[in-house]
Motif scaffolding. Structure first.
Motif, PDB file in Angstrom:
ATOM      1  N   ALA A  29     -20.254  16.487   7.330  1.00 51.64           N
ATOM      2  CA  ALA A  29     -19.817  17.404   8.377  1.00 51.64           C
ATOM      3  C   ALA A  29     -20.956  18.310   8.805  1.00 51.64           C
ATOM      4  CB  ALA A  29     -18.630  18.227   7.887  1.00 51.64           C
ATOM      5  N   ASP A  81     -13.947  24.051   6.237  1.00 55.03           N
ATOM      6  CA  ASP A  81     -14.699  23.866   7.479  1.00 55.03           C
ATOM      7  C   ASP A  81     -13.756  24.036   8.665  1.00 55.03           C
ATOM      8  OD1 ASP A  81     -16.830  23.359   9.124  1.00 55.03           O
ATOM      9  OD2 ASP A  81     -16.584  21.186   9.063  1.00 55.03           O
ATOM     10  N   THR A 122     -11.687  20.779  10.443  1.00 53.47           N
ATOM     11  CA  THR A 122     -12.395  19.576  10.843  1.00 53.47           C
ATOM     12  C   THR A 122     -12.434  18.592   9.670  1.00 53.47           C
ATOM     13  OG1 THR A 122     -14.453  20.771  10.420  1.00 53.47           O
ATOM     14  CG2 THR A 122     -13.705  20.640  12.687  1.00 53.47           C
ATOM     15  N   CYS A 123     -13.456  18.685   8.823  1.00 55.76           N
ATOM     16  CA  CYS A 123     -13.556  17.694   7.748  1.00 55.76           C
ATOM     17  C   CYS A 123     -12.814  18.121   6.487  1.00 55.76           C
ATOM     18  CB  CYS A 123     -15.015  17.407   7.421  1.00 55.76           C
ATOM     19  SG  CYS A 123     -15.817  18.720   6.495  1.00 55.76           S
ATOM     20  N   ASN A 176     -13.499  14.090  13.574  1.00 52.10           N
ATOM     21  CA  ASN A 176     -12.965  15.244  12.860  1.00 52.10           C
ATOM     22  C   ASN A 176     -14.067  16.223  12.480  1.00 52.10           C
ATOM     23  OD1 ASN A 176     -10.237  14.710  12.950  1.00 52.10           O
ATOM     24  ND2 ASN A 176     -10.230  13.518  11.062  1.00 52.10           N
ATOM     25  N   CYS A 177     -15.275  15.715  12.311  1.00 50.49           N
ATOM     26  CA  CYS A 177     -16.408  16.582  11.975  1.00 50.49           C
ATOM     27  C   CYS A 177     -17.167  17.031  13.210  1.00 50.49           C
ATOM     28  CB  CYS A 177     -17.376  15.838  11.047  1.00 50.49           C
ATOM     29  SG  CYS A 177     -16.689  15.368   9.455  1.00 50.49           S
ATOM     30  N   ARG A 208     -22.199  18.150  12.710  1.00 50.07           N
ATOM     31  CA  ARG A 208     -21.517  19.194  13.488  1.00 50.07           C
ATOM     32  C   ARG A 208     -22.198  19.501  14.820  1.00 50.07           C
ATOM     33  NH1 ARG A 208     -21.394  22.600   9.760  1.00 50.07           N
ATOM     34  NH2 ARG A 208     -19.349  22.060   8.954  1.00 50.07           N
ATOM     35  N   LYS A 219     -18.129  14.614   1.896  1.00 51.02           N
ATOM     36  CA  LYS A 219     -17.620  14.896   3.236  1.00 51.02           C
ATOM     37  C   LYS A 219     -18.235  16.158   3.831  1.00 51.02           C
ATOM     38  CE  LYS A 219     -13.330  13.893   3.869  1.00 51.02           C
ATOM     39  NZ  LYS A 219     -11.847  13.939   3.871  1.00 51.02           N
ATOM     40  N   SER A 220     -18.404  17.188   3.020  1.00 57.50           N
ATOM     41  CA  SER A 220     -18.939  18.440   3.545  1.00 57.50           C
ATOM     42  C   SER A 220     -20.393  18.278   4.001  1.00 57.50           C
ATOM     43  CB  SER A 220     -18.832  19.554   2.498  1.00 57.50           C
ATOM     44  OG  SER A 220     -19.577  19.233   1.338  1.00 57.50           O
TER      45      SER A 220
END
Length: 313
Positions: free
Chosen positions: A134, A253, A248-249, A163-164, A138, A130-131
């Motif tokens: 993101a 973050d 966000t994610c 969300n990201c 972004r 996920k990171s």
């Protein structure tokens, strides 16, 4: 020739095999406006699809290791080939910090970042990386979701991506149909038809995203929400941002997201103050956005206790 005052650089990122090469072919190389340009195509990874039979006005440069992507390398391309437009098919696993910390030769300038996603692998990648997702999305203006079918969970795609990258436009692509027009009927956790639309802390991110995606739903209506004041030096005296730090994610973050506010008493508001804002939603070209966007025309403010408030940077 494309009408730019500088040499535009487009960054296209995504995981390996997400469809970046095909996207670049269809969206850029086949564009009739490209035929009169000198195009530098910098490819930072080799996927299943390869560039072949490129037109004479497009020169391909391969970068096999991120350490090869240096200011000197880019300057050599500029000096030797003198491109008028640059496309970078970027390896998302290298981290976006790398591309943005690599100094572009003057007058090159990154004008747009695009992320390409494969819908068939998205859920697995997003759950486990996920990171990385993101980081890739972004700063993207547009996220293309490839290989979709009408049976896909588009709500999952939208919620995960927004969300990201709440500002990104999402375009869904089908191998059979091309771009898909997807309308999602979503129930909002607040009453958009109320005389005053009250936004709670828990619903702030939902409202923020919906304001960007569906601005006409709110224009002319009065909203009330709590936000922290940010007053960058380049803002006009009557302008400020009222926003919140939101996750966000993932927990690591956090981003400050808010909308431009215009208020005839803005000079009395202090940086980092926590304020309850009531105002009418409009849309206009604002020099602070450098584009048209939503603006809150503030009617009333109430300063709230904020012992932990810190000045925004």
């Amino acid at each position: 020739m494309l009408n730019y005052k500088y040499i535009p650089v487009f960054v296209i990122n995504g995981f390996l095999e997400s469809g970046k090469t095909t996207f670049i072919y269809n969206a850029f190389i086949k564009d009739e406006n490209i035929v009169n340009e000198r195009v530098a195509l910098i490819c930072c990874e080799e996927g299943e699809e390869e560039y072949a039979d490129l037109p004479d006005n497009i020169r391909l440069y391969a970068v096999e290791d991120k350490d090869e992507l240096t200011p000197e390398f880019l300057s050599d391309i500029k000096n030797d080939y003198k491109p008028t437009i640059v496309f970078i098919e970027y390896n998302g696993m290298w981290g976006m910090q790398k591309i943005y910390e690599t100094k572009m030769p003057s007058p090159w300038r990154v004008v747009e970042q695009v992320t390409v996603i494969d819908s068939t692998t998205f859920s697995g990648y997003f759950a486990n990386m996920k990171s990385v997702f993101a980081d890739m999305m972004r700063s993207s203006t547009t996220v293309f979701v490839n290989r979709c079918t009408r049976q896909d969970d588009f709500k999952f795609y939208k919620n995960s991506i927004k969300n990201c990258a709440p500002h990104a436009e999402i375009i869904y692509l089908s191998d059979d149909e091309g771009p898909l027009q997807i309308t999602l009927d979503e129930e909002l956790p607040y009453d958009v038809d109320a005389d005053v639309i009250e936004i709670s802390k828990d619903n702030y991110m939902t409202w923020y995203i919906d304001m960007l995606d569906n601005p006409t739903r709110y224009i002319g209506k009065t909203v009330e929400y709590t936000g922290q004041i940010a007053k960058p030096d380049y803002f006009r005296d009557e302008c400020f941002v009222a926003g919140n730090m939101v996750m966000t994610c993932c927990e690591d973050d956090m981003q400050f997201l808010g909308f431009l506010c215009k208020y005839d008493k803005a000079t009395f508001l202090k940086e980092a103050a926590l304020v309850r804002i009531r105002g009418k939603v409009g849309s206009e070209y604002a020099q602070e956005y450098e584009s048209e966007g939503p603006v809150i025309y503030v009617e009333k403010t109430t300063t709230l206790p904020n012992p932990g408030g810190k000045k925004r940077k």
